[in-house]
Enzyme design. Structure first.
Site, short mmCIF file in Angstrom:
data_model
loop_
_atom_site.label_atom_id
_atom_site.label_comp_id
_atom_site.label_asym_id
_atom_site.label_seq_id
_atom_site.Cartn_x
_atom_site.Cartn_y
_atom_site.Cartn_z
N HIS A 269 0.83 -1.21 0.00
CA HIS A 269 0.00 0.00 0.00
C HIS A 269 0.86 1.25 0.00
O HIS A 269 1.87 1.33 0.67
CB HIS A 269 -1.04 0.00 1.11
CG HIS A 269 -0.51 0.05 2.51
ND1 HIS A 269 -0.16 1.24 3.12
CD2 HIS A 269 -0.28 -0.92 3.42
CE1 HIS A 269 0.25 0.98 4.35
NE2 HIS A 269 0.20 -0.32 4.57
N ASP A 281 6.21 0.69 6.65
CA ASP A 281 4.76 0.53 6.48
C ASP A 281 4.23 1.63 5.60
O ASP A 281 3.82 2.66 6.07
CB ASP A 281 4.10 0.55 7.86
CG ASP A 281 2.62 0.19 7.81
OD1 ASP A 281 2.15 -0.28 6.76
OD2 ASP A 281 1.94 0.38 8.84
N GLU A 314 -4.99 2.16 2.67
CA GLU A 314 -5.07 0.92 3.43
C GLU A 314 -5.21 1.20 4.93
O GLU A 314 -6.01 0.58 5.63
CB GLU A 314 -3.82 0.05 3.18
CG GLU A 314 -3.89 -1.35 3.81
CD GLU A 314 -3.47 -1.41 5.27
OE1 GLU A 314 -3.85 -2.39 5.96
OE2 GLU A 314 -2.79 -0.48 5.73
N GLU A 315 -4.41 2.16 5.40
CA GLU A 315 -4.33 2.39 6.86
C GLU A 315 -5.66 2.80 7.48
O GLU A 315 -5.88 2.58 8.66
CB GLU A 315 -3.29 3.48 7.16
CG GLU A 315 -1.85 3.09 6.84
CD GLU A 315 -1.32 1.97 7.74
OE1 GLU A 315 -2.08 1.46 8.57
OE2 GLU A 315 -0.15 1.61 7.58
N ASP A 340 3.05 -6.42 3.37
CA ASP A 340 2.68 -5.31 4.27
C ASP A 340 2.98 -5.67 5.72
O ASP A 340 2.11 -5.61 6.58
CB ASP A 340 1.20 -4.94 4.10
CG ASP A 340 0.80 -3.77 4.98
OD1 ASP A 340 1.69 -2.98 5.36
OD2 ASP A 340 -0.40 -3.65 5.31
N HIS A 411 3.45 2.65 12.76
CA HIS A 411 2.53 3.78 12.98
C HIS A 411 3.10 4.86 13.89
O HIS A 411 2.34 5.55 14.58
CB HIS A 411 1.19 3.28 13.56
CG HIS A 411 0.42 2.39 12.64
ND1 HIS A 411 -0.86 1.94 12.93
CD2 HIS A 411 0.73 1.86 11.42
CE1 HIS A 411 -1.29 1.17 11.95
NE2 HIS A 411 -0.34 1.10 11.02
#
Lengths: 456, 456
Positions: A269, A281, A314-315, A340, A411
């Protein structure tokens, strides 16, 4: 001169004869620099790229130019609409006799405090179960704090297990009348980086301010609460919903020789959380899969079309995956697999294939074993953006990355390029290249029969 | 009953005979929890304690209560005045075609931008030497960026070597007309924590905004600069000087039996930078030295008075050390030693003793060797707050902590309690206790003859 010309003529013929030797392509890919160049450029030139924002749009424009320059066919963007949430100010402090700031960050879809913030007493819970059991009158008007004891796990199991602390606790706290909620980050580091992440308001829960504390700050709050005196917190969180915006999936292809053999769908992503530069990520995932597809393309035309998708959004709820499925689920997919889970080594391979395709698994296993990758009997799920396709019966091979340290960075502000190891990234490319070499050319049928887990 | 009474009477006599067996006290201290309790309470109840602020005053009040409760004598605060600088907002972003935020923090005494910030082109230098050599017209109105290549060093040598990047480059940039300066942090981690630290404006340089980028952000800025296109930065830094405030040294004593034998001065600094909670810098140091002094006190009265000083305002210019020296340099000091290099294991001991006191070094060496501590031939300097006293001839023993990882955390948000290891902290207390047991009771004279390094 004539000899040279003959050599040049002979070359394509040789390629056509055995273009995709999985072992040779794998070993060459261990020196891959294509993936590094992609993730370096993406994280440097674009940086953070929150779904639905101008930064994600810049990433798509960058991606289209990049994929065309790499020689892929049918490079295009498939846009879709989505509601956009953006971060505002975020500050918190303990007030009273032990005043001090705390490091936190808003969770996706968090409600906002007034600009000057709110101040309330903290009520602490050790788990979602304890929060669920608490009578509403204890929570009313308070700032709920939910902690947990997530630990490192190579396969990421602890993230799933403790996920409800982020995904459910905010709605429960809201429904019981809490003024706000702060959780211990879903993270396994001990640094003052809070971990953001998505959550949605369920069962009619009204948005309240919802944030994650870094682990050291959660430790500190636990210590203060355990001292037995009331603990008060001032909280300023001013995120907002900005309405409907655009996201999109960026698609590129390596056209296959046999359209009836189905599409091999791979990717990662393109969006990232806004705090870091989205290196692990999922800059790594888009880079790894693109590098592998490029290596197959450069070696010759595969039997099956390889479709590379860099998913958007995506997140914030797997919106790119949903959009892809709405538009493409009627097409014949021979395989779906997403990268991912960071940039650490691949250590395991999982399969979900039709029984007749068992020889494919055996050949993939053989091609991966020299990279230290072990075949499992776990059923492959394919990855977040392709998970629904795989659940509906599309075959999958999941190349499992080592997730032991993934949730140290996941994140956070700290998800940056320096966290990627060149050699580990190349090992990923080698594994993906070998897997694609086998799957994209396998004579066994992969379309039309539901996939299932295969006994080893 | 009579027998019990006799036993009670006999006990003090036995203590007086051999109260401070260095080996026994050392081994008992390996299970120390006193130091942990101190640093836990200080970092939890007070948290950050910037020099001259209300938080540092709260730390002094906490310290006085704590030291009295521990049973120390002559617990007092010696206040002094100082100019106070406090942090404001701090934000930076690359503007133009690669817009993205950067993580930075103001350096001590940084000037301020207007509230809305400034925007200017970045000019990058690889070293202070390169900055010094640059003609002023290249810098005028620009944001200077100075990078470096600091590496880990067990004895902290790289911090001294690269120190001018923080301490001198801002003044040089100011004198050449730069609009602002950002430096690569003096730090050895690769996390997005910028490292603050003090600097002063020298040779009439006017304050300009001066900040440190985290290492990953400095990497990012280097990559963008290397791409060859002009890089512009927007910078908001609003620190300010708030005038004259109060700091102070907190002093506590274990009175000795022989006033003529001189004072053994030990301690750490109570203030911390404002970003973290000052656990390794220098909560650990105040805790280690207090725990060791307490252990000596509880074992019986030493020959020499042990004076524990928790210095104020070390971070912003060794102001507590200067205030102590102004007031106390006329008193007979038998030794001066500070713990201010983190909470990792002590690995080396340095001496600066009068030649006649060489047997003391031999006995300290023998008491420390079982803890894995090696005697060096480096002359002890005593630590920042006592360095000037030691330079003037006061004897010193420096218990060198392993600094390999110290600059991963130093002056960052991430200097928090979780970074301290219980066992390593106790090893420090054991070493300090053993050293004090020897030095505070040594029959050799330590006052009146200038100290020097001792050949091994």
């Amino acid at each position: 001169m004539l000899k040279q010309r003959l050599a040049l003529l002979a070359f394509p013929l040789l390629i056509a004869a055995a273009p995709h030797d999985a072992e040779k392509l794998r070993d060459a890919a261990l020196k891959d620099t294509i993936a590094w160049d992609i993730v370096e450029d993406l994280t440097t030139e674009i940086g953070p790229r929150l779904a639905g924002t101008e930064a994600e749009a810049r990433a798509r424009a960058w991606a289209v130019a990049r994929l065309k320059a790499m020689g892929f066919a049918n490079v295009r963007v498939e846009e879709f609409d989505m509601p956009v949430w953006v971060r505002g100010e975020e500050r918190a402090e303990i007030t009273g006799v032990n005043p001090q700031p705390l490091a936190l960050t808003a969770l996706g879809n968090s409600g906002a405090t007034p600009p000057q913030g709110i101040e309330a007493e903290v009520i602490a819970f050790d788990s979602v179960a304890e929060l669920t059991a608490a009578p509403a009158e204890r929570l009313r008007g308070r700032i709920v704090f939910v902690t947990h004891r997530m630990n490192k796990a190579q396969d990421g199991a602890s993230y799933s297990y403790f996920g409800p602390v982020r995904r459910l606790a905010p709605s429960i706290a809201s429904q019981k009348g809490a003024a706000a909620i702060v959780i211990r980050s879903l993270g396994t580091d001990s640094h003052r980086f809070p971990h953001t992440g998505n959550q949605s308001w369920t069962d009619g829960a009204q948005p309240i301010p919802a944030a994650a504390l870094s682990n050291p700050d959660a430790d500190q709050l636990e210590r203060l609460v355990k001292r037995g005196k009331p603990v008060r917190m001032r909280l300023v969180l001013t995120p907002r919903q900005t309405g409907i915006g655009k996201s999109g999936n960026v698609i590129a292809e390596v056209p296959g020789t046999d359209p009836r053999a189905g599409i091999v769908l791979i990717g990662g992503h393109l969006d990232s959380w806004d705090l870091g530069t989205g290196a692990i990520d999922d800059g790594a995932g888009v880079a790894i899969t693109a590098a592998a597809a490029k290596r197959i393309m450069d070696a010759g035309r595969p039997k099956r079309t390889i479709r590379l998708v860099w998913f958007g959004a995506e997140e914030v709820g797997v919106r790119g995956g949903d959009a892809y499925r709405s538009r493409h689920s009627g097409e014949p997919h021979a395989l779906a697999s997403e990268s991912d889970f960071g940039a650490d080594r691949i250590w395991r391979v999982d399969f979900a294939l039709p029984p007749a395709a068992k020889p494919i698994a055996d050949r993939v296993e053989a091609a991966l074993a020299p990279l230290g990758i072990a075949r499992s009997s776990v059923q492959a799920r394919g990855g977040p953006d392709v998970g629904a396709l795989v659940a509906s019966g599309v075959p999958a091979v999941t190349l499992q990355q080592d997730g032991t340290d993934y949730f140290d960075l996941h994140h956070t502000h700290d998800d940056t390029l320096d966290k990627i190891d060149h050699k580990k990234l190349a090992q990923n490319v080698a594994a993906w290249t070998a897997m694609l070499a086998v799957v994209a050319n396998a004579p066994e049928p992969l379309v039309g029969e539901a996939a299932q887990s295969l006994p080893k």
